[in-house]
Design a protein around this motif. Structure first.
Motif, PDB file in Angstrom:
ATOM      1  N   GLU A  86       0.820  -1.209   0.000  1.00 33.77           N
ATOM      2  CA  GLU A  86       0.000   0.000   0.000  1.00 33.77           C
ATOM      3  C   GLU A  86       0.857   1.263   0.000  1.00 33.77           C
ATOM      4  O   GLU A  86       0.362   2.352  -0.276  1.00 33.77           O
ATOM      5  N   ASP A 124      -1.430   3.220  -8.305  1.00 34.93           N
ATOM      6  CA  ASP A 124      -2.187   1.989  -8.491  1.00 34.93           C
ATOM      7  C   ASP A 124      -1.834   1.457  -9.872  1.00 34.93           C
ATOM      8  O   ASP A 124      -2.040   2.147 -10.876  1.00 34.93           O
ATOM      9  N   LYS A 152      -2.111   7.676  -6.677  1.00 36.46           N
ATOM     10  CA  LYS A 152      -3.043   7.587  -5.546  1.00 36.46           C
ATOM     11  C   LYS A 152      -3.419   8.997  -5.080  1.00 36.46           C
ATOM     12  O   LYS A 152      -2.673   9.957  -5.326  1.00 36.46           O
TER      13      LYS A 152
END
Length: 170
Positions: A80, A85, A122
């Motif tokens: 994360e 992405d 992101k």
């Protein structure tokens, strides 16, 4: 600077070793000595080979001020922390287009890429450079007191490593 890699003699390692401003430690998985670092660079490393809990500890360290760099690699790291992405791969040759001129990008020519992630930044991330198709290549994101940087100009698929700007960038 701690460089976490499974490769030997990369252009990145040589550039870091050549700088009188960088005290470099090269670490091979599964151990990541992030506590010794101001900057932690993941380059050509399989995140799955790290000890359990390592990436959670690195995230906590980022929130407390550690800076982390993820370099492009053929298998996108599953974490994360990555400020993009990944949606697949782009394979159309593209110049690297600057989106933001700052101390990181100023007076730099990042050349051409032939393979990269088809991706989106992101929320909260700043895209400093991208491909013609707007796929982000240089992305910065603050997390807590630290920063995470994605360097999406791969050694294998770009000419930037041959540029005099390459060692100066690092």
């Amino acid at each position: 600077v701690v460089l976490v890699t499974e490769s030997k003699n990369t252009f990145l390692q040589k550039a870091l070793e050549s700088s009188p401003l960088v005290e470099l430690t090269v670490a091979n998985p599964p151990i990541v000595p992030y506590k010794e670092a101001d900057v932690l660079i993941f380059h050509e490393v399989n995140i799955d080979r790290l000890l359990d809990g390592t990436m959670e500890e690195v995230r906590s360290a980022v929130e407390n001020g550690l800076n982390v760099v993820f370099n492009y690699q053929d298998a996108p790291p599953k974490t994360e922390l990555l400020p993009i992405d990944v949606n697949g791969f782009g394979a159309n040759q593209s110049d690297v287009f600057l989106k933001v001129v700052n101390t990181i990008t100023q007076d730099r020519n990042f050349g051409v890429v032939t393979k990269y992630y088809a991706a989106t930044a992101k929320p909260g991330a700043i895209v400093l450079a991208s491909t013609l198709s707007e796929d982000p290549l240089l992305v910065l994101r603050e997390i807590g007191s630290g920063k995470v940087f994605y360097f999406g100009i791969p050694e294998k698929y770009s000419d930037f490593k041959f540029s005099p700007h390459f060692p100066l960038f690092w």
